[in-house]
Enzyme design. Structure first.
Site, PDB file in Angstrom:
ATOM      1  N   LYS A 222       0.989  -1.081   0.153  1.00 29.09           N
ATOM      2  CA  LYS A 222       0.053   0.060   0.153  1.00 29.09           C
ATOM      3  C   LYS A 222       0.462   1.177  -0.733  1.00 29.09           C
ATOM      4  CE  LYS A 222      -4.337  -1.967   1.744  1.00 29.09           C
ATOM      5  NZ  LYS A 222      -5.062  -2.512   2.512  1.00 29.09           N
ATOM      6  N   ARG A 256      -3.572  -9.896   4.666  1.00 31.21           N
ATOM      7  CA  ARG A 256      -3.969 -10.275   4.025  1.00 31.21           C
ATOM      8  C   ARG A 256      -2.923  -9.400   2.565  1.00 31.21           C
ATOM      9  NH1 ARG A 256      -6.572  -6.918  -0.154  1.00 31.21           N
ATOM     10  NH2 ARG A 256      -7.806  -8.056  -1.384  1.00 31.21           N
TER      11      ARG A 256
END
Ligand code: 9MG
Length: 277
Positions: A222, A256
């Site tokens: 991210k 995740r």
């Protein structure tokens, strides 16, 4: 602690790895690569071989600015891949906010609904409550629209506000008849948060333990990692591994991730080191 899902009772006494299968043309990291169903099916096979404990199959990119697919387009992308994933012997979650796709996926044996909008779309709660045992991941997002969520997000106390949101959503589900054993909570790293908000969620992550349900977190590749280390998404593997380890050290039950093999290896060393509680 356990997570009740449709076909599997998932033991969370050790951290679990959820492998990401993006079936989108515009995803921020593997965008386009797995658009063709065959390639996406092969990607599912590979992630399971690499040691994924579960797969998360989604067809909507939540990257700010990404164009949302129509409901039918999302179903057409996701369902053939999810049907294959459901034959691989691991729990499969459908990453969607669309009640129609949730229903189709559960009919196709999906185990879990992973909804970044925490079942706020009309009809979504009813789909999950109408199923006898599917699992659900309730994630926090500021607002409901990834296109606008990053426009100057403000919190007085990000941890307290995210926790209050998750608790309220969990209670709403319980009132609708969904038992807490079916629910996992997720602070929604990067969803309507500034860099400092995300890092505060990491630093104070242990505070979510008081909600009494397992925590799922997603830091993989991210942008806040990229801001910190000044690297593009394709160069963020070491940072993603460090974030995953820091998260499990602070009590995350499920990470995740895009990079299953590397995460499984990192967690094996973490456990062997005696750092694991
Ligand atoms: C779909 N998706 C993208 N990022 C995510 C995250 O951090 N958590 C969950 N549950 N889903 C996510």
């Amino acid at each position: 602690m356990f997570w009740q899902t449709s076909r599997h009772l998932i033991d969370l006494s050790r951290p679990r790895v959820m492998g990401i299968v993006n079936v989108t043309p515009d995803s921020f990291f593997d965008g386009g690569r797995h658009l063709a169903s065959d390639a996406a099916r092969a990607h599912c096979d590979r992630l399971v071989q690499e040691g994924a404990d579960m797969l998360d199959v989604g067809g909507e990119s939540t990257r700010p600015g990404a164009q949302a697919p129509s409901v039918q387009e999302e179903i057409d992308r996701v369902l053939p891949v999810l049907e294959h994933a459901c034959t691989l012997g691991v729990p499969v979650s459908v990453d969607t906010s669309s009640p129609a796709l949730m229903r189709a996926a559960l009919n196709a044996q999906a185990d879990i609904v992973n909804d970044v909008r925490a079942l706020r779309r009309p009809g979504a709660l009813e789909v999950v409550a109408g199923h006898p045992s599917c699992g659900v991941c309730l994630m926090h997002m500021l607002g409901e629209d990834p296109a606008t969520m990053q426009q100057a997000p403000v919190y007085d106390d990000v941890v307290a506000e995210v926790a209050a949101f998750l608790q309220e959503r969990m209670h709403t589900l319980q009132r609708a008849g969904v038992s807490a054993q079916r629910v996992v909570l997720d602070p929604g790293i990067g969803f309507g948060k500034t860099g400092p908000h995300n890092w505060e969620l990491m630093q104070r992550q242990a505070e979510f333990a008081r909600l009494g349900r397992p925590l799922l977190v997603g830091w993989s590749r991210k942008s806040m990692l990229g801001v910190l280390i000044k690297r593009e998404a394709s160069e963020r593997l070491p940072a993603s591994l460090a974030a995953a380890l820091a998260a499990v050290q602070r009590g995350a039950h499920i990470v995740r991730v895009h990079d299953v093999a590397a995460t499984v290896d990192a967690l094996a060393v973490w456990r062997r080191s005696g750092l694991a509680p």
